[in-house]
Design a protein around this motif. Sequence first.
Motif, PDB file in Angstrom:
ATOM      1  N   VAL A 189      38.222 -16.177   0.757  1.00  8.66           N
ATOM      2  CA  VAL A 189      37.442 -14.994   0.394  1.00  8.66           C
ATOM      3  C   VAL A 189      37.017 -15.073  -1.061  1.00  8.66           C
ATOM      4  O   VAL A 189      37.501 -15.919  -1.822  1.00  8.66           O
ATOM      5  CB  VAL A 189      38.258 -13.705   0.630  1.00  8.66           C
ATOM      6  N   GLU A 190      36.117 -14.173  -1.457  1.00 11.44           N
ATOM      7  CA  GLU A 190      35.612 -14.141  -2.824  1.00 11.44           C
ATOM      8  C   GLU A 190      35.749 -12.742  -3.413  1.00 11.44           C
ATOM      9  O   GLU A 190      35.880 -11.754  -2.683  1.00 11.44           O
ATOM     10  CB  GLU A 190      34.130 -14.552  -2.849  1.00 11.44           C
ATOM     11  N   GLU A 240      34.269  -9.227  -1.979  1.00 11.34           N
ATOM     12  CA  GLU A 240      34.147  -9.282  -0.521  1.00 11.34           C
ATOM     13  C   GLU A 240      35.008  -8.184   0.111  1.00 11.34           C
ATOM     14  O   GLU A 240      35.992  -7.728  -0.470  1.00 11.34           O
ATOM     15  CB  GLU A 240      34.594 -10.651  -0.030  1.00 11.34           C
ATOM     16  N   TYR A 241      34.614  -7.760   1.315  1.00  7.95           N
ATOM     17  CA  TYR A 241      35.415  -6.793   2.073  1.00  7.95           C
ATOM     18  C   TYR A 241      36.080  -7.483   3.250  1.00  7.95           C
ATOM     19  O   TYR A 241      35.488  -8.361   3.894  1.00  7.95           O
ATOM     20  CB  TYR A 241      34.549  -5.643   2.574  1.00  7.95           C
ATOM     21  N   LYS A 270      37.083  -2.330   5.597  1.00 11.79           N
ATOM     22  CA  LYS A 270      36.371  -2.323   4.311  1.00 11.79           C
ATOM     23  C   LYS A 270      37.344  -2.270   3.124  1.00 11.79           C
ATOM     24  O   LYS A 270      37.263  -1.401   2.258  1.00 11.79           O
ATOM     25  CB  LYS A 270      35.358  -1.179   4.233  1.00 11.79           C
ATOM     26  N   LYS A 294      39.017 -11.748   8.053  1.00 10.61           N
ATOM     27  CA  LYS A 294      37.670 -11.778   7.474  1.00 10.61           C
ATOM     28  C   LYS A 294      36.682 -11.072   8.392  1.00 10.61           C
ATOM     29  O   LYS A 294      36.774 -11.158   9.618  1.00 10.61           O
ATOM     30  CB  LYS A 294      37.218 -13.227   7.252  1.00 10.61           C
ATOM     31  N   GLU A 299      32.332  -9.882   8.742  1.00  7.90           N
ATOM     32  CA  GLU A 299      30.986 -10.230   8.307  1.00  7.90           C
ATOM     33  C   GLU A 299      30.082  -8.997   8.308  1.00  7.90           C
ATOM     34  O   GLU A 299      30.314  -8.048   9.048  1.00  7.90           O
ATOM     35  CB  GLU A 299      30.373 -11.286   9.256  1.00  7.90           C
ATOM     36  N   SER A 333      28.889  -4.824   3.054  1.00  7.57           N
ATOM     37  CA  SER A 333      28.706  -4.972   1.612  1.00  7.57           C
ATOM     38  C   SER A 333      28.775  -3.620   0.948  1.00  7.57           C
ATOM     39  O   SER A 333      28.791  -2.601   1.620  1.00  7.57           O
ATOM     40  CB  SER A 333      27.360  -5.641   1.319  1.00  7.57           C
TER      41      SER A 333
END
Length: 217
Positions: free
Chosen positions: A157-158, A161-162, A177, A212, A214, A217
Amino acid sequence: MNNESIQTIVEEVMSRLSAGTEKVNSVPLAVSARHCHVSQADLEALFGKGYTLTKKADLSQPGQFAANETITIAGPRGSLEKVRILGPARHMTQVEVSRTDSIKLGVKPPLRESGDIIGSAPITLVGPKGSLYKKEGLIIAQTHIHMTPEDAKGFGVENGEYVEIKVGGERPVTFGKVLVRVSSRYKLEMHVDTDEANASLLTGKQAGELVKIEGIS
């Protein structure tokens, strides 16, 4: 080798594999109660000129501590006493409360990432030597995970990120989230507020599984 011995070996291997998977995906949880971060200038306005925070206990995040000092925060409808200040002093003042706290205060703080206080709710701070009215600074903290760059690499992850965090127990729950915050100054830990913890029967000693997602945001 008999069937019983083979079964024992298989169970041991599966147990080790399961433990390895849990270690990779597991995130320890901590319950973050209402608290306040203060600037040095505001600290002096509340406690007196030249005042510095004194340490009560170290927090899990490196360099952070719970101070002995507490204040009262007041809103249009009510107040909350003995709100703990966390140190060290910061460049700006920020108060973090739960939704239940905000109802008692009579205010409507936004859900925000820590540090994002522009346009947030107003609040009055009361200390032993003075009081302050802050036009902004009161928030409900976005559920988030602190992690190091090494942790982030391991999870894939970065920063910003959620993700989702799945927690078992008496009342299994999935937190959606959840914001990832990455810094070399951090220690791996997810923070939830008291409303979230109470609703899911968390004690702060559990761990959750990171998943994770997708498109968020």
